[in-house]
Design a protein around this motif. Structure first.
Motif, PDB file in Angstrom:
ATOM      1  N   GLU A 307      -2.202 -58.039 -31.225  1.00 52.15           N
ATOM      2  CA  GLU A 307      -0.968 -57.383 -30.786  1.00 52.15           C
ATOM      3  C   GLU A 307      -0.149 -58.303 -29.887  1.00 52.15           C
ATOM      4  O   GLU A 307       1.073 -58.429 -30.054  1.00 52.15           O
ATOM      5  N   SER A 308      -0.807 -58.971 -28.939  1.00 52.37           N
ATOM      6  CA  SER A 308      -0.067 -59.877 -28.045  1.00 52.37           C
ATOM      7  C   SER A 308       0.463 -61.090 -28.796  1.00 52.37           C
ATOM      8  O   SER A 308       1.530 -61.623 -28.471  1.00 52.37           O
ATOM      9  N   CYS A 310       1.452 -61.043 -31.934  1.00 52.12           N
ATOM     10  CA  CYS A 310       2.632 -60.568 -32.655  1.00 52.12           C
ATOM     11  C   CYS A 310       3.856 -60.585 -31.750  1.00 52.12           C
ATOM     12  O   CYS A 310       4.957 -60.983 -32.166  1.00 52.12           O
ATOM     13  N   LYS A 311       3.686 -60.173 -30.502  1.00 53.58           N
ATOM     14  CA  LYS A 311       4.798 -60.182 -29.552  1.00 53.58           C
ATOM     15  C   LYS A 311       5.221 -61.606 -29.227  1.00 53.58           C
ATOM     16  O   LYS A 311       6.414 -61.910 -29.130  1.00 53.58           O
ATOM     17  N   ASP A 316       5.554 -59.564 -37.195  1.00 55.18           N
ATOM     18  CA  ASP A 316       4.864 -58.278 -37.205  1.00 55.18           C
ATOM     19  C   ASP A 316       3.720 -58.276 -38.223  1.00 55.18           C
ATOM     20  O   ASP A 316       3.779 -57.625 -39.263  1.00 55.18           O
ATOM     21  N   LEU A 318       0.936 -56.838 -37.807  1.00 52.59           N
ATOM     22  CA  LEU A 318       0.335 -55.507 -37.811  1.00 52.59           C
ATOM     23  C   LEU A 318       1.043 -54.577 -38.788  1.00 52.59           C
ATOM     24  O   LEU A 318       0.406 -53.774 -39.463  1.00 52.59           O
TER      25      LEU A 318
END
Length: 328
Positions: A307-308, A310-311, A316, A318
Motif C-alpha cells: 500500500e505504501s 503504491c502511494k 495503483d 492494488l
C-alpha cells in the motif's frame, strides 16, 4: 563500514551476470582500470557462454578478486536467475554495485559513488542510487566512446512508461528515464521509487535483505527489487547526469539479437523455453503485487508495504488500474 586504525578504502562487491557477452573483457578491464582503489574491488561474475573460463580471465591481473561461475547458455534460466547466483558470491564487502556486462566507466568511479552514498546517508539511513545510465558506442576505429561526452546537471529520473497499462492478471510494466532539472543547483539526487538493474549502488546488506528472485526472468525483476527494497526501508535516489560514472551499451533497432537470451536458435535447444520462463515470471510478479500471496524471502512480509509503495510510486497495483503520477 569496517575501518580500524589507518584509513582503509571501503570494499565494493560488483555483481555481473553475462550472457554470450562479446564485451565482457572490456567491462571487467574497465571496472578495475578506472577504479581509484582496484584492490578493494571484488567481482561476482556469472558467465553464461559457449566458451567458459576464457583465456583472458586466467591471465587477468586482478583474477584473485574475481569469483567466477561458468554456465552453458543452454542451461541458463535468465538474467534474474544468473543475478541470484552472482549474489551468492558476495563475501561481506561494504558496498554493492550491480551492472550489466556491457558497461564502460569513468576514472574514479568507485570514489564518486561512495562519496554520493555517504552524502545521502546523512539524510536517509538506507539510500540506494540507481538509474538507467547514459549510453556508449563504438566509433569507426572500434573505440568505446560515450554518446554524450559532455554531461549535464539534469537528473536521470525513472518514471513509469505512460504507454504501458496494468491489467487484472498482469502487473509487469515498462519504465523509462526522463531528464529533470532540480529546483536548486545544490540538489544532486531526486528521490524515486524504481531501481534500474543495470546500475544499482548501495550497501552490501541489500544482498542479504533483498535476495534476488531466481524464478523471475527478465521483465519484472526491477519491480520486484523496487517493492522489496522499499519494504526493507531503502530509498531510491536518482543522480544527476554528471554524477553517473558509467555507461551502458544499448542495443540498436534492427541489431542482431543472438546475444539475447530468447534468441530462437538457442531457445530451441532448451528444455524450458522462453515462453515458459516468461509466463512463470509474469505470474510471479503478479503474485508479488497481490495482497495475501506468499513468496517467502522473495516477497514482502506485510501487505502495508504494498500500500505504501503504491502511494510512493503513484501506481495503483492494488486496484490494477492506472493512477496519474504526480510530478516531482
Amino acid at each position: 563500514m569496517r575501518v580500524t586504525g589507518a584509513f582503509k578504502f571501503p570494499s565494493i562487491f560488483v555483481s555481473v551476470a553475462a550472457y554470450c557477452e562479446p564485451h565482457l573483457y572490456l567491462t571487467i578491464h574497465q571496472l578495475f582500470a578506472k577504479a581509484t582503489y582496484p584492490q578493494r574491488i571484488h567481482v561476482g561474475l556469472v558467465d553464461q557462454s559457449e566458451q567458459l573460463n576464457p583465456a583472458w580471465l586466467s591471465q587477468f591481473p586482478a583474477r584473485k578478486n574475481i569469483s567466477y561461475v561458468g554456465v552453458s547458455p543452454v542451461d541458463s534460466r535468465g538474467v534474474s536467475w544468473a543475478r541470484s547466483i552472482a549474489f551468492s558470491l558476495y563475501d561481506d564487502q561494504d558496498y554493492l554495485l550491480q551492472i550489466d556486462s556491457h558497461t564502460l566507466f569513468d576514472q574514479g568511479w568507485d570514489e564518486l559513488l561512495i562519496q554520493q552514498i555517504q552524502q545521502l546517508t546523512s539524510t536517509h539511513p538506507k539510500p540506494l542510487i540507481s538509474t538507467y545510465p547514459p549510453g556508449f558506442r563504438f566509433d569507426e576505429q572500434g573505440r568505446a566512446v560515450a554518446d554524450e561526452p559532455l554531461k549535464s546537471d539534469e537528473v536521470f529520473f525513472i518514471e513509469r512508461d505512460p504507454g504501458c497499462e496494468l491489467s487484472a492478471d498482469r502487473a509487469v510494466l515498462l519504465f523509462r528515464v526522463v531528464r529533470k532539472q532540480a529546483a536548486q543547483p545544490e540538489i544532486t539526487h531526486l528521490p524515486g521509487f524504481h531501481v534500474a538493474a543495470g546500475f544499482l549502488f548501495t550497501t552490501g546488506e541489500l544482498i542479504q535483505q533483498v535476495p534476488y528472485d531466481p524464478y523471475l526472468y527478465f521483465r519484472g525483476e526491477e519491480q520486484s527489487l523496487s517493492l522489496r527494497a522499499h519494504a526493507k526501508g531503502y530509498q531510491v535516489f536518482h543522480p544527476r547526469h554528471n554524477l553517473i560514472p558509467l555507461y551502458h551499451l544499448y542495443k540498436q533497432q534492427g541489431e542482431d539479437c543472438e546475444t539475447l537470451h530468447w534468441h530462437p536458435g538457442m531457445d530451441a535447444r532448451r528444455q524450458k523455453t522462453f515462453g515458459w520462463l516468461q509466463q512463470r515470471s509474469n505470474e510471479r510478479v503478479n503474485a508479488l503485487f497481490t495482497p495475501g500471496s506468499n513468496l517467502g524471502v522473495y516477497g514482502i512480509d506485510n501487505p502495508a508495504y504494498l500500500e505504501s509503495f503504491c502511494k510512493l510510486s503513484g501506481i495503483d497495483y492494488l486496484g490494477r488500474t492506472t493512477v496519474p503520477v504526480k510530478s516531482s
